[in-house]
Design an enzyme around this catalytic site. Structure first.
Site, PDB file in Angstrom:
ATOM      1  N   GLU A 258       0.731  -1.295   0.123  1.00  0.00           N
ATOM      2  CA  GLU A 258      -0.200   0.109   0.029  1.00  0.00           C
ATOM      3  C   GLU A 258       0.892   1.185  -0.267  1.00  0.00           C
ATOM      4  O   GLU A 258       0.766   2.184   0.754  1.00  0.00           O
ATOM      5  CB  GLU A 258      -1.029  -0.080   1.204  1.00  0.00           C
ATOM      6  CG  GLU A 258      -2.129  -1.073   1.025  1.00  0.00           C
ATOM      7  CD  GLU A 258      -3.026  -1.201   2.176  1.00  0.00           C
ATOM      8  OE1 GLU A 258      -2.729  -0.604   3.325  1.00  0.00           O
ATOM      9  OE2 GLU A 258      -4.163  -1.541   1.964  1.00  0.00           O
ATOM     10  N   ARG A 291       5.350  -7.867   8.190  1.00  0.00           N
ATOM     11  CA  ARG A 291       4.001  -8.505   7.997  1.00  0.00           C
ATOM     12  C   ARG A 291       4.119  -8.881   6.312  1.00  0.00           C
ATOM     13  O   ARG A 291       4.833  -8.262   5.560  1.00  0.00           O
ATOM     14  CB  ARG A 291       3.166  -7.023   7.782  1.00  0.00           C
ATOM     15  CG  ARG A 291       2.976  -6.443   9.359  1.00  0.00           C
ATOM     16  CD  ARG A 291       2.299  -5.377   9.489  1.00  0.00           C
ATOM     17  NE  ARG A 291       0.868  -5.397   9.483  1.00  0.00           N
ATOM     18  CZ  ARG A 291       0.042  -4.580   8.736  1.00  0.00           C
ATOM     19  NH1 ARG A 291       0.423  -3.982   7.779  1.00  0.00           N
ATOM     20  NH2 ARG A 291      -1.203  -4.827   8.787  1.00  0.00           N
ATOM     21  N   ARG A 302      -6.320 -10.748  -5.280  1.00  0.00           N
ATOM     22  CA  ARG A 302      -5.436 -10.096  -4.315  1.00  0.00           C
ATOM     23  C   ARG A 302      -5.262 -11.494  -3.109  1.00  0.00           C
ATOM     24  O   ARG A 302      -4.322 -11.412  -2.396  1.00  0.00           O
ATOM     25  CB  ARG A 302      -6.434  -9.064  -3.645  1.00  0.00           C
ATOM     26  CG  ARG A 302      -6.004  -8.510  -2.362  1.00  0.00           C
ATOM     27  CD  ARG A 302      -6.685  -7.361  -2.075  1.00  0.00           C
ATOM     28  NE  ARG A 302      -6.338  -7.245  -0.642  1.00  0.00           N
ATOM     29  CZ  ARG A 302      -6.817  -5.826   0.104  1.00  0.00           C
ATOM     30  NH1 ARG A 302      -7.780  -5.223  -0.793  1.00  0.00           N
ATOM     31  NH2 ARG A 302      -6.533  -5.684   1.349  1.00  0.00           N
ATOM     32  N   ASP A 331      -8.452  -9.171   3.912  1.00  0.00           N
ATOM     33  CA  ASP A 331      -8.101  -8.054   4.972  1.00  0.00           C
ATOM     34  C   ASP A 331      -9.380  -7.923   5.995  1.00  0.00           C
ATOM     35  O   ASP A 331     -10.154  -7.385   6.085  1.00  0.00           O
ATOM     36  CB  ASP A 331      -8.293  -6.735   4.182  1.00  0.00           C
ATOM     37  CG  ASP A 331      -7.771  -5.597   4.969  1.00  0.00           C
ATOM     38  OD1 ASP A 331      -7.129  -5.868   6.208  1.00  0.00           O
ATOM     39  OD2 ASP A 331      -7.884  -4.535   4.559  1.00  0.00           O
ATOM     40  N   GLU A 359     -12.551  -2.386  11.868  1.00  0.00           N
ATOM     41  CA  GLU A 359     -12.694  -1.442  10.709  1.00  0.00           C
ATOM     42  C   GLU A 359     -13.834  -2.078   9.904  1.00  0.00           C
ATOM     43  O   GLU A 359     -14.513  -1.174   9.020  1.00  0.00           O
ATOM     44  CB  GLU A 359     -11.344  -1.604  10.090  1.00  0.00           C
ATOM     45  CG  GLU A 359     -11.203  -1.238   8.391  1.00  0.00           C
ATOM     46  CD  GLU A 359      -9.940  -1.322   8.105  1.00  0.00           C
ATOM     47  OE1 GLU A 359      -9.024  -2.075   8.707  1.00  0.00           O
ATOM     48  OE2 GLU A 359      -9.801  -0.861   6.770  1.00  0.00           O
ATOM     49  N   HIS A 469     -15.723  -7.680   1.252  1.00  0.00           N
ATOM     50  CA  HIS A 469     -15.134  -6.398   0.682  1.00  0.00           C
ATOM     51  C   HIS A 469     -16.029  -5.463  -0.107  1.00  0.00           C
ATOM     52  O   HIS A 469     -15.700  -5.047  -1.057  1.00  0.00           O
ATOM     53  CB  HIS A 469     -13.932  -6.610  -0.114  1.00  0.00           C
ATOM     54  CG  HIS A 469     -12.881  -5.491   0.503  1.00  0.00           C
ATOM     55  ND1 HIS A 469     -13.351  -4.305   0.768  1.00  0.00           N
ATOM     56  CD2 HIS A 469     -11.522  -5.915   0.840  1.00  0.00           C
ATOM     57  CE1 HIS A 469     -12.278  -3.584   1.384  1.00  0.00           C
ATOM     58  NE2 HIS A 469     -11.163  -4.419   1.436  1.00  0.00           N
TER      59      HIS A 469
HETATM   60  C1  GCV Z   1      -2.748   0.566   8.558  1.00  0.00           C
HETATM   61  C2  GCV Z   1      -6.070  -2.223   5.372  1.00  0.00           C
HETATM   62  C3  GCV Z   1      -6.667  -0.837   6.212  1.00  0.00           C
HETATM   63  C4  GCV Z   1      -5.646   0.144   6.411  1.00  0.00           C
HETATM   64  C5  GCV Z   1      -4.299  -0.487   6.937  1.00  0.00           C
HETATM   65  C6  GCV Z   1      -3.980  -1.891   6.233  1.00  0.00           C
HETATM   66  C7  GCV Z   1      -2.693  -2.460   6.862  1.00  0.00           C
HETATM   67  O1  GCV Z   1      -5.815  -1.637   4.285  1.00  0.00           O
HETATM   68  O2  GCV Z   1      -7.617  -0.334   5.548  1.00  0.00           O
HETATM   69  O3  GCV Z   1      -6.025   1.158   7.109  1.00  0.00           O
HETATM   70  O4  GCV Z   1      -3.355   0.258   7.289  1.00  0.00           O
HETATM   71  O5  GCV Z   1      -4.889  -2.626   6.167  1.00  0.00           O
HETATM   72  O6  GCV Z   1      -3.007  -3.523   7.670  1.00  0.00           O
HETATM   73  O7  GCV Z   1      -1.634  -2.272   6.601  1.00  0.00           O
END
Ligand code: GCV
Length: 657
Positions: A258, A291, A302, A331, A359, A469
């Site tokens: 990301e 990670r 993905r 996720d 989240e 998602h």
């Molecule tokens: C901390 C997802 C979340 C992000 C988070 C990411 C991650 O994409 O939406 O906010 O970023 O996971 O775990 O790195």
């Protein structure tokens, strides 16, 4: 007393006896609501903390704390010996955990005169991950600002007590989307202050780092992990950290994910990056948690990517590197299969990352107890195959710490589960409720049932049958299965995942599709690959399911989908009704705060059902079955509705049209 006054007093007795079980509480004491028994002498050190806690809160007979060789690190025994209780442990942390265990027994009404308890933690590393930013915001934080931003000693003490009371022994203070400044000398002084406050509770601090720090704050031209100057820079930085914080735990790293920098920017692998950091931390006994949350925009699936990037590196990581993997391959969805890396990697230390902050589960508005989700994960992944567990914290500076009184249960449950992953969700809920609310049996069974059913209810009203998602963009609160702004990478839009069309919906991950099933062990691969044997809970995760596919219930897939969404709405409404009946047993403040949230949850569940069914109906062209409650909202209105919040806040209300 006049007749009139007599009736008035009798009436007052009646209403006070009926209406309020206890005085108002704001939730700030979490599950540590013990009455003070004595004024304790302040003693320092971890053993001192154990003594202080017992002197302050223990109401029974004398307790002796004893160091004893031969017990496991952090483990303890609690035994009744004549009129006293002996807590024995090999180290001071064990004594502290024993002390909290004894206090837990007192609070849950289980302290007896014949104690014979022996405990040891399943995992050595029991770690919270905070996604806190230097400006005080928390990414995906729904409970206010960061508690570390302006660390107030009383607040830190309560945070430390809460963690230690459930055995959490590590905390990563900052966001994995790490600012290079996390390692500035100025920030390290702040980290030292926090470390000093947490040390008496046997909690070590860790930091997330930005892989490009040698460039960004070190002034170097590169952050190539094989470059001698870069290695030198990290060595100096790590030495600086350990001079300030001798028990510093190590680094958590999000790299090449990301938009975050990483070793691949310099033509190196994850192993090169992780091992370089591991090498500089090793002399100090520090670790690297690296990670595996990686995915590139161009990939056809993905869910395949972490496996594709990390499997070739299996066996190449240093012995103080642990690969931190989210529980599922995408996720933190309401339901995902487990990430196939867990059963594939055989020569690498791994830890699971669960998300306590909700989240994707209604933020701090929905009551969703997460222990059943973790238990489901552990029914596939053997706890012993992992080195550790991490939980993305749901903690902020809100009065009740977590934004929702019941979100505290997820913090508590994480600690208990990492201490002992074989504890059931029910055991943990029972313990938490008794300490956080009361031992009143009239309240316990109904509220425990709400908690135990809550995760499945959320799956039902948000995304049943393997859907995933389909959240609103950016903040991820509420349904937006249609969200697909022009130019946005496809895997950040719901249609990439649900793939609804006139034939059916779902992501074909079979051997004829993205072949994701092949990342699982043979038996599971076979099971998931066949639409007739694939568990229905994961059906559209692995298959593009025709609308008329026959389900086990005898219904078509479309009809089943309608029923599942509707079941979720009824469950959410039932939670509200069941809670309303708890008014006599819960203090007024917490009762009404939870009631308000449950009302939002029930309304949101309806919003989810209506939005998803009406939207998917534009593809299925089938009627909503008669025995399902029909949508009460209009699709076009829902499609225009946006909640104007960022990813750092909780929406005050849900759908309010
Ligand atoms: C901390 C997802 C979340 C992000 C988070 C990411 C991650 O994409 O939406 O906010 O970023 O996971 O775990 O790195």
């Amino acid at each position: 007393m006049t007749m009139k006054r007599f009736f008035f007093s009798a009436f007052m007795l009646l209403i006070t006896g009926w209406s309020v079980a206890a005085t108002d509480e704001d939730g700030s004491r979490l599950w540590l609501r013990m009455e003070t028994a004595n004024t304790a002498a302040i003693v320092t050190g971890i053993k001192g903390t154990a003594m202080t806690e017992l002197q302050t809160y223990w109401q029974g007979g004398p307790v002796m704390l004893k160091r004893q060789k031969g017990l496991a690190k952090d483990g303890y025994t609690i035994k009744s010996q004549g009129d006293k209780i002996v807590i024995a442990a090999a180290n001071d942390a064990g004594l502290l955990y024993g002390a909290y265990h004894l206090l837990r027994l007192q609070q849950t009404g289980n302290s007896s005169s014949s104690l014979d308890i022996s405990e040891k933690p399943f995992y050595d590393l029991r770690i919270l991950n905070h996604w806190d930013n230097p400006n005080g915001t928390c990414e995906r934080g729904f409970a206010g600002k960061s508690i570390f931003f302006n660390p107030n000693p009383e607040h830190m003490k309560m945070y430390a007590r809460a963690n230690a009371s459930v055995g959490i022994n590590g905390t990563v203070l900052n966001n994995v989307n790490a600012k290079p400044e996390a390692l500035s000398s100025e920030n390290l002084e702040k980290v030292k202050t926090i470390a000093d406050q947490l040390r008496p509770y046997a909690i070590r601090v860790y930091l997330s780092i930005n892989f490009a720090s040698p460039i960004k704050i070190g002034g170097l031209k590169t952050a190539d992990p094989l470059d001698a100057k870069v290695i030198g820079w990290w060595k100096d930085k790590v030495n600086e950290i350990y001079r300030l914080i001798p028990d510093f735990g190590g680094f958590l790293v999000k790299a090449n994910s990301e938009g975050e920098p990483g070793p691949q920017d310099f033509g190196r692998t994850h192993a090169d990056g992780a091992n370089m950091l591991a090498g500089v931390l090793k002399p100090h006994n520090g670790i690297v948690m690296w990670r595996a949350f990686v995915y590139a925009p161009q990939s056809p699936d993905r869910a395949n990517q972490a496996y594709l990037e990390f499997m070739p590196l299996d066996g190449q990581f240093a012995d103080n590197v642990i690969i931190q993997i989210k529980n599922g391959p995408v996720d933190f969805q309401p339901r995902e299969p487990y990430s196939p890396l867990f059963t594939a990697m055989q020569k690498t230390q791994m830890m699971v990352e669960f998300q306590l902050t909700q989240e994707y589960l209604g933020a701090a508005n929905h009551l969703v107890y997460l222990a059943p989700l973790w238990q489901e994960f552990f029914s596939f992944v053997k706890p012993a195959s992992l080195r550790a567990m991490a939980g993305v914290a749901n903690i902020g500076d809100d009065t009740n710490w977590c934004g929702h009184h019941f979100a505290q249960a997820n913090w508590y449950a994480f600690g208990r589960a990492v201490w002992n992953p074989s504890l059931t969700s029910e055991q943990i809920a029972n313990e938490w409720l008794r300490q956080t609310f009361s031992n009143d049996e009239r309240m316990l069974s109904s509220v425990k049932q709400i908690m135990l059913d809550s995760r499945e209810a959320a799956v039902n009203y948000m995304m049943p049958l393997g859907i995933h998602h389909i959240f609103a963009g950016v903040h991820h609160y509420g349904p937006e299965p249609w969200y697909s702004p022009k130019g946005l990478r496809a895997d950040w839009t719901p249609p990439y995942y649900h793939r609804a069309d006139s034939i059916g919906m779902g992501f074909d991950r079979t051997v004829n599709g993205s072949a994701n099933v092949m990342q699982y062990p043979y038996e599971l691969c076979r099971l998931y690959n066949d639409i007739n044997t694939c568990p229905e809970t994961l059906l559209t995760w692995f298959h593009h399911v025709p609308w008329d596919h026959k389900m086990k219930s005898g219904r078509t897939f479309w009809d089943e989908l309608c029923h599942k969404y509707d079941d979720g709405v009824h469950q959410a409404r039932h939670f509200l009704a069941a809670w309303d009946a708890m008014q006599p047993y819960v203090d007024k403040q917490r009762f009404s705060e939870v009631q308000r949230k449950l009302r939002i949850q029930a309304r949101d569940a309806e919003w989810w059902r209506d939005a998803c069914l009406l939207y998917f109906q534009t593809f299925s062209h089938r009627p909503i079955p008669q025995d399902v409650e029909h949508p009460v909202h209009n699709l076009d209105e829902m499609m225009q509705f946006r909640i104007p919040i960022t990813m750092y806040e909780n929406p005050e209300n849900g759908y309010n049209k």
